[in-house]
Design a protein around this motif. Structure first.
Motif, PDB file in Angstrom:
ATOM      1  N   GLN A   1       0.835  -1.202   0.000  1.00 42.20           N
ATOM      2  CA  GLN A   1       0.000   0.000   0.000  1.00 42.20           C
ATOM      3  C   GLN A   1       0.870   1.253   0.000  1.00 42.20           C
ATOM      4  N   TYR A   2       0.455   2.205  -0.825  1.00 40.40           N
ATOM      5  CA  TYR A   2       1.125   3.507  -0.877  1.00 40.40           C
ATOM      6  C   TYR A   2       0.106   4.577  -0.505  1.00 40.40           C
ATOM      7  N   GLN A   3       0.470   5.441   0.438  1.00 39.95           N
ATOM      8  CA  GLN A   3      -0.411   6.525   0.876  1.00 39.95           C
ATOM      9  C   GLN A   3       0.252   7.867   0.602  1.00 39.95           C
TER      10      GLN A   3
ATOM     11  N   GLU B   1      -4.932   6.689  -1.014  1.00 40.96           N
ATOM     12  CA  GLU B   1      -4.177   5.458  -0.779  1.00 40.96           C
ATOM     13  C   GLU B   1      -4.524   4.457  -1.859  1.00 40.96           C
TER      14      GLU B   1
ATOM     15  N   LYS C   1      -3.618   0.361  -3.079  1.00 40.54           N
ATOM     16  CA  LYS C   1      -3.015  -0.890  -2.627  1.00 40.54           C
ATOM     17  C   LYS C   1      -3.267  -1.982  -3.650  1.00 40.54           C
TER      18      LYS C   1
END
Length: 347
Positions: A147-149, A159, A161
């Motif tokens: 996951q990238y936020q 976010e 993912k």
């Protein structure tokens, strides 16, 4: 178990541990976990088996291997041909699970984490009191997500993912013969066979949160791809039936059934989900939640189009290869309204 003749031994051991900490100071962190489980539980099982008097009348050499597969009884019954065999059989459960998570902070506005987990379990359980008549199931669910936020502004967060879930299952059934043998009055002798299943899903999810005054708006969606590969049974499954014990003594089979083996068949499907949510703070104490969700479940298809659809109305029988299995439902709208009230006295 209320049918046990005595209190059966039971042993359960659970053990494990976890460790976590920084990899790069104030930037990268890890967390790892392991847990093991070992369980042994016995139970008393019963089987109706040929008595000594019945075995003495069995002179046909063709049925001797079948009689030999039955243990000698240890209890008499009201039927002179049938004894009862009682035995304590153990159920075993062995499981090892572990997970690893990595968190990385690029800066105050960008964060990334990845998590991997797996669980290897083997369950072995008796099918009957007969020695060696067991089922062994081997399961190993495995999951991975990243996951990238991104915090664009204090009022806009996104976010995204991606994940993979996989759950293979191998199930062995073990018996004294390749065939299932049914004799009236006696416990059936189960066959040897194998079932395979591999389920995998791939997901891509994106969620956005926006704050505007008294409104917090959230929206997002998911695309999911489903793969399921199944073969059950992997080998041809034979069944032999004797109508009564006299027929068995004469080796006079009443019927033979054959369930052919199934090659690994793969089903594939797409799924799409989306939502829109507005949390409206009417007053500092009262919030209204307005939500609309939509879900679409695609139609399964076999990866090589080996399944056939039977439709007496449209196709007047079997449809051509590749015909959809059913009509997709495109009307899965789910509205929801909620109220959250937090009086000042409770704050």
């Amino acid at each position: 178990n209320p049918f046990d003749t005595s209190k059966q031994p039971f042993r359960l051991n659970q053990f494990g541990g976890n460790v976590g900490g920084p990899i790069i100071k104030n930037r990268t962190f890890f967390f790892a976990n392991y847990e093991g489980l070992r369980q042994r539980l016995s139970e008393t099982l019963r089987a109706d088996v040929p008595s000594a008097a019945f075995r003495a009348r069995a002179t046909n050499p063709a049925i001797q291997p079948i009689l030999a597969a039955y243990p000698a009884g240890n209890l008499r019954t009201s039927d002179a041909d049938i004894d009862r065999f009682l035995a304590d059989r153990s159920n075993s459960w062995t499981e090892d699970s572990g997970s690893l998570r990595i968190d990385h902070r690029f800066n105050d506005n960008n964060n990334l984490y990845a998590r991997f987990s797996t669980d290897n379990g083997v369950v072995s359980s008796p099918e009957s009191a007969i020695e060696g008549d067991r089922e062994d199931a081997d399961l190993q669910p495995t999951h991975f997500v990243i996951q990238y936020q991104r915090i664009f502004t204090p009022t806009l967060v996104n976010e995204v993912k991606a994940g993979i879930n996989r759950e293979p299952l191998t199930r062995y059934t073990r018996g004294p013969f390749k065939e299932t043998i049914n004799i009236s009055g006696f416990t059936a002798l189960n066959d040897n066979n194998l079932a395979l299943e591999m389920g995998t899903s791939y997901s891509l999810v994106d969620n956005v949160a926006i704050t505007r005054g008294r409104h917090t708006i959230k929206f997002g969606g998911e695309i999911r791809r489903i793969h399921v590969n199944v073969a059950d049974p992997l080998w041809a499954n034979w069944g032999v039936t004797y109508p009564n014990r006299t027929a068995f003594l004469n080796n006079a089979v009443d019927s033979v059934s054959v369930n052919s083996e199934k090659p690994v068949q793969g089903t594939r499907k797409w799924m799409y989900m989306a939502f829109l949510q507005n949390d409206f703070k009417i007053t500092p104490e009262l919030t209204v939640n307005l939500v609309l969700r939509y879900e679409f479940y695609g139609v399964n298809r076999e990866v090589r189009d080996r399944y056939r659809v039977f439709d007496a109305w449209e196709c007047k029988g079997f449809c051509p290869m590749g015909t959809p299995w059913y009509f997709a439902d495109r009307n899965n709208f789910d509205p929801r309204v909620g109220l959250a009230w937090a009086p000042k006295a409770l704050k």
